[in-house]
Design a protein around this motif. Structure first.
Motif, PDB file in Angstrom:
ATOM      1  N   SER A 153     -67.872 -34.292 -84.688  1.00  0.00           N
ATOM      2  CA  SER A 153     -67.456 -33.487 -83.935  1.00  0.00           C
ATOM      3  C   SER A 153     -67.899 -31.866 -84.510  1.00  0.00           C
ATOM      4  N   GLY A 154     -68.167 -31.862 -85.493  1.00  0.00           N
ATOM      5  CA  GLY A 154     -68.630 -30.481 -86.288  1.00  0.00           C
ATOM      6  C   GLY A 154     -67.585 -29.566 -86.280  1.00  0.00           C
ATOM      7  N   VAL A 155     -67.882 -28.387 -85.937  1.00  0.00           N
ATOM      8  CA  VAL A 155     -67.066 -27.142 -86.054  1.00  0.00           C
ATOM      9  C   VAL A 155     -66.171 -26.987 -84.806  1.00  0.00           C
ATOM     10  N   ILE A 156     -66.462 -27.788 -83.651  1.00  0.00           N
ATOM     11  CA  ILE A 156     -65.881 -27.479 -82.532  1.00  0.00           C
ATOM     12  C   ILE A 156     -64.363 -27.869 -82.378  1.00  0.00           C
ATOM     13  N   PRO A 157     -63.550 -28.852 -83.137  1.00  0.00           N
ATOM     14  CA  PRO A 157     -62.101 -28.887 -83.282  1.00  0.00           C
ATOM     15  C   PRO A 157     -61.643 -27.529 -83.735  1.00  0.00           C
ATOM     16  N   PRO A 158     -61.604 -27.042 -84.774  1.00  0.00           N
ATOM     17  CA  PRO A 158     -61.325 -25.875 -85.304  1.00  0.00           C
ATOM     18  C   PRO A 158     -61.295 -24.634 -84.354  1.00  0.00           C
ATOM     19  N   ILE A 159     -62.474 -24.515 -83.832  1.00  0.00           N
ATOM     20  CA  ILE A 159     -62.733 -23.460 -82.802  1.00  0.00           C
ATOM     21  C   ILE A 159     -61.873 -23.458 -81.599  1.00  0.00           C
ATOM     22  N   PHE A 160     -61.904 -24.746 -81.086  1.00  0.00           N
ATOM     23  CA  PHE A 160     -60.847 -25.110 -79.966  1.00  0.00           C
ATOM     24  C   PHE A 160     -59.499 -24.655 -80.337  1.00  0.00           C
ATOM     25  N   ALA A 161     -59.188 -25.191 -81.163  1.00  0.00           N
ATOM     26  CA  ALA A 161     -57.642 -25.194 -81.746  1.00  0.00           C
ATOM     27  C   ALA A 161     -57.241 -23.542 -81.767  1.00  0.00           C
ATOM     28  N   SER A 162     -57.863 -22.822 -82.788  1.00  0.00           N
ATOM     29  CA  SER A 162     -57.609 -21.413 -82.740  1.00  0.00           C
ATOM     30  C   SER A 162     -57.733 -20.563 -81.752  1.00  0.00           C
ATOM     31  N   SER A 163     -58.910 -20.783 -80.847  1.00  0.00           N
ATOM     32  CA  SER A 163     -58.733 -20.379 -79.568  1.00  0.00           C
ATOM     33  C   SER A 163     -57.535 -20.596 -78.773  1.00  0.00           C
ATOM     34  N   ILE A 164     -57.103 -21.909 -78.471  1.00  0.00           N
ATOM     35  CA  ILE A 164     -55.956 -22.037 -77.780  1.00  0.00           C
ATOM     36  C   ILE A 164     -54.589 -21.425 -78.237  1.00  0.00           C
ATOM     37  N   LEU A 165     -54.500 -21.403 -79.481  1.00  0.00           N
ATOM     38  CA  LEU A 165     -53.293 -20.813 -80.275  1.00  0.00           C
ATOM     39  C   LEU A 165     -53.376 -19.437 -80.071  1.00  0.00           C
ATOM     40  N   ALA A 166     -54.602 -18.618 -79.988  1.00  0.00           N
ATOM     41  CA  ALA A 166     -54.696 -17.217 -79.589  1.00  0.00           C
ATOM     42  C   ALA A 166     -54.074 -16.874 -78.504  1.00  0.00           C
ATOM     43  N   ILE A 167     -54.417 -17.636 -77.416  1.00  0.00           N
ATOM     44  CA  ILE A 167     -53.910 -17.155 -76.013  1.00  0.00           C
ATOM     45  C   ILE A 167     -52.464 -16.521 -76.029  1.00  0.00           C
ATOM     46  N   PRO A 168     -51.479 -17.477 -76.269  1.00  0.00           N
ATOM     47  CA  PRO A 168     -50.188 -16.893 -76.151  1.00  0.00           C
ATOM     48  C   PRO A 168     -50.275 -15.545 -76.942  1.00  0.00           C
ATOM     49  N   THR A 169     -50.754 -15.400 -77.940  1.00  0.00           N
ATOM     50  CA  THR A 169     -50.764 -14.001 -78.935  1.00  0.00           C
ATOM     51  C   THR A 169     -51.357 -12.984 -77.979  1.00  0.00           C
ATOM     52  N   LEU A 170     -52.393 -13.337 -77.021  1.00  0.00           N
ATOM     53  CA  LEU A 170     -53.073 -12.260 -76.576  1.00  0.00           C
ATOM     54  C   LEU A 170     -52.068 -11.841 -75.347  1.00  0.00           C
ATOM     55  N   ILE A 171     -51.604 -12.893 -74.457  1.00  0.00           N
ATOM     56  CA  ILE A 171     -50.514 -12.683 -73.523  1.00  0.00           C
ATOM     57  C   ILE A 171     -49.429 -11.747 -73.972  1.00  0.00           C
ATOM     58  N   ALA A 172     -49.080 -12.045 -75.238  1.00  0.00           N
ATOM     59  CA  ALA A 172     -47.711 -11.201 -75.608  1.00  0.00           C
ATOM     60  C   ALA A 172     -48.032  -9.818 -75.866  1.00  0.00           C
ATOM     61  N   GLN A 173     -49.308  -9.605 -76.128  1.00  0.00           N
ATOM     62  CA  GLN A 173     -49.619  -8.189 -76.460  1.00  0.00           C
ATOM     63  C   GLN A 173     -49.350  -7.315 -75.208  1.00  0.00           C
ATOM     64  N   PHE A 174     -49.352  -7.811 -74.022  1.00  0.00           N
ATOM     65  CA  PHE A 174     -48.883  -7.054 -72.756  1.00  0.00           C
ATOM     66  C   PHE A 174     -47.661  -7.057 -72.350  1.00  0.00           C
ATOM     67  N   GLY A 175     -46.654  -7.796 -73.178  1.00  0.00           N
ATOM     68  CA  GLY A 175     -45.340  -8.043 -72.846  1.00  0.00           C
ATOM     69  C   GLY A 175     -44.748  -6.989 -73.687  1.00  0.00           C
ATOM     70  N   ASN A 176     -43.299  -6.826 -73.279  1.00  0.00           N
ATOM     71  CA  ASN A 176     -42.431  -5.953 -73.931  1.00  0.00           C
ATOM     72  C   ASN A 176     -42.013  -6.668 -75.205  1.00  0.00           C
ATOM     73  N   THR A 177     -42.016  -5.924 -76.426  1.00  0.00           N
ATOM     74  CA  THR A 177     -41.609  -6.347 -77.678  1.00  0.00           C
ATOM     75  C   THR A 177     -40.257  -6.619 -77.848  1.00  0.00           C
ATOM     76  N   GLN A 178     -39.389  -6.277 -77.119  1.00  0.00           N
ATOM     77  CA  GLN A 178     -38.030  -6.261 -77.003  1.00  0.00           C
ATOM     78  C   GLN A 178     -37.636  -7.574 -76.597  1.00  0.00           C
ATOM     79  N   GLN A 179     -38.305  -8.233 -75.683  1.00  0.00           N
ATOM     80  CA  GLN A 179     -38.177  -9.614 -75.078  1.00  0.00           C
ATOM     81  C   GLN A 179     -38.168 -10.710 -76.067  1.00  0.00           C
ATOM     82  N   GLY A 180     -37.536 -11.888 -76.126  1.00  0.00           N
ATOM     83  CA  GLY A 180     -37.348 -12.797 -77.074  1.00  0.00           C
ATOM     84  C   GLY A 180     -38.443 -13.550 -77.308  1.00  0.00           C
ATOM     85  N   TRP A 181     -39.240 -14.053 -76.004  1.00  0.00           N
ATOM     86  CA  TRP A 181     -40.261 -14.921 -76.001  1.00  0.00           C
ATOM     87  C   TRP A 181     -41.533 -14.050 -76.936  1.00  0.00           C
ATOM     88  N   VAL A 182     -41.351 -12.715 -76.537  1.00  0.00           N
ATOM     89  CA  VAL A 182     -42.671 -12.078 -77.297  1.00  0.00           C
ATOM     90  C   VAL A 182     -42.382 -11.954 -78.711  1.00  0.00           C
TER      91      VAL A 182
END
Length: 445
Positions: free
Chosen positions: A273-302
């Protein structure tokens, strides 16, 4: 080193190497040319303030672009759109029968798939450049530590910037194909390799030297350099390992000629599989972080996302990262290697594995072998991917670690592949053993 010296002695290979160097220089120059409409001075201040982890999505794109993304240059997208497009086209082969049929057609089908990859690259470049510019304008790209990166926020200005960045991606794709055709090695891989190395060595030196000569620790530098060297040797060893399955071909009479009767082997890599698994894993885990950047820091999920998923040393991140690497290791290998197709091809040409019946029995045996290899490969990828996290926690380096698991795999893999191709082309101009005994004969001598 000997291979490079021998390559420079041959005029044709020397010209290929110099051509590759020329393309790399142009690529690196473009990485520092700012996109029209960007305040370059403010961007430089923002880059100095912001710290981006190499294992999240923003850091991953910035890594593959050689730091050009955070500088918002004309090559800000780097090779990431092409990599994403190539992976998507490979995954669509499972869903779209037309793509699978093109893959089986041979050279003509692969040419058509390459054309689809180019179209998808341009589309993804438009989407990614728009996203980057919007996040830069709102300040989310630099963790809200600075603003006014794009003074003119009009629609026309953004359209021009998107076109420039998309054109830069098209130019990079063309340069990579030129390197593949007229140089040595795979063009896109070489550009990725140079992008990583451009930011890798300065950050490694910064551990010992510190910032402007202050805050450095040479003992930590020695430990990191030693661990890096050991990991690179280990990765090179594993990447060269193969499970060779013996294959015997029966003799066949075609017309008046006898074909077959030879013995060979089917090479299966431990890490297919080469380097694909770490790239996919890190990219998917970064999606919630990107979404949280547009949320209110006072909210629990953020707050939960920023505490557990934005921090690469947290237990939640490490656990999810490990699970996703294992999943994608098996998933991507099942797409790139089909035991049924391999067994059918062997049966068609009269090949069989000694002791195994041709057909479905061969397919089951290949599946069994691949599952065992994938298990070892997944453990290997977990070890390489989590070593940087362990070093960060043990040495308290924070975000100063210059390499991640993805970085190590790319450096080792691209280096081995390029060296292998250089050696193969060098041997074409050496006639020792064919014309002369115990002497080296080079072109023109």
């Amino acid at each position: 080193m000997r291979t490079l010296i021998q390559a420079f002695r041959t005029k044709e290979l020397r010209n290929k190497i110099l051509f590759v160097f020329g393309m790399i220089i142009i690529y690196r120059i473009g990485s520092f040319i700012p996109t029209p409409g960007v305040d370059f001075k403010i961007v430089q201040d923002c880059v100095a303030k912001a710290s981006s982890n190499q294992e999240n999505f923003v850091g991953l794109v910035n890594l593959f672009s050689g730091g050009a993304m955070l500088q918002l240059s004309i090559f800000a997208l780097g090779v990431m759109p092409y990599i994403t497009a190539s992976i998507v086209i490979q995954l669509l082969r499972v869903v779209i029968p037309r793509f699978e049929a093109l893959h089986k057609e041979g050279q003509s089908g692969e040419t058509k798939l390459t054309q689809y990859t180019r179209y998808l690259t341009i589309g993804l470049a438009v989407l990614q450049s728009t996203t980057i510019l919007v996040t830069a304008r709102t300040g989310a790209l630099f963790n809200y530590q600075c603003s006014q990166v794009i003074p003119d926020g009009s629609v026309w200005s953004l359209i021009v910037m998107v076109l420039v960045m998309t054109g830069g991606t098209g130019l990079i794709m063309w340069m990579a194909e030129l390197i593949t055709d007229k140089g040595i090695g795979q063009g896109m891989s070489i550009l990725i390799f140079m992008s990583i190395c451009s930011g890798f060595l300065p950050k490694l030196w910064e551990i010992g030297w510190g910032t402007n000569g202050k805050g450095g620790d040479w003992s930590k530098f020695g430990i990191v350099a030693a661990v890096l060297l050991v990991i690179l040797i280990f990765v090179d060893f594993v990447e060269l390992c193969q499970r060779r399955i013996p294959v015997q071909y029966t003799r066949r009479m075609i017309g008046r000629k006898m074909y077959g009767g030879s013995s060979t082997y089917l090479p299966l890599k431990i890490n297919m599989s080469g380097v694909i698994p770490p790239i996919f894993a890190s990219s998917i885990l970064a999606i919630p972080t990107l979404i949280a950047q547009f949320g209110n820091t006072q909210q629990g999920w953020v707050g939960w996302i920023n505490t557990n998923l934005a921090n690469t040393t947290s237990a939640w991140y490490i656990g999810l990262y490990a699970v996703m690497i294992v999943f994608f290791c098996f998933f991507y290998t099942s797409i790139t290697f089909d035991p049924d197709e391999t067994a059918d091809n062997m049966k068609q040409y009269g090949g069989f594995i000694p002791g195994i019946r041709a057909g479905s029995a061969t397919s089951r045996y290949l599946s069994y072998v691949m599952n065992r290899l994938n298990t070892v490969g997944a453990v290997y990828l977990l070890f390489v991917a989590l070593i940087p996290t362990v070093l960060i926690m043990a040495l308290e380096l924070g975000q100063k670690l210059p390499f991640g698991g993805t970085t190590i795999l790319i450096i080792a893999g691209v280096g081995l592949d390029t060296l292998r191709q250089a050696r193969a082309q060098t041997e074409q101009f050496q006639y020792a053993g064919f014309l002369f005994d115990h002497t080296d004969h080079y072109e023109g001598k």
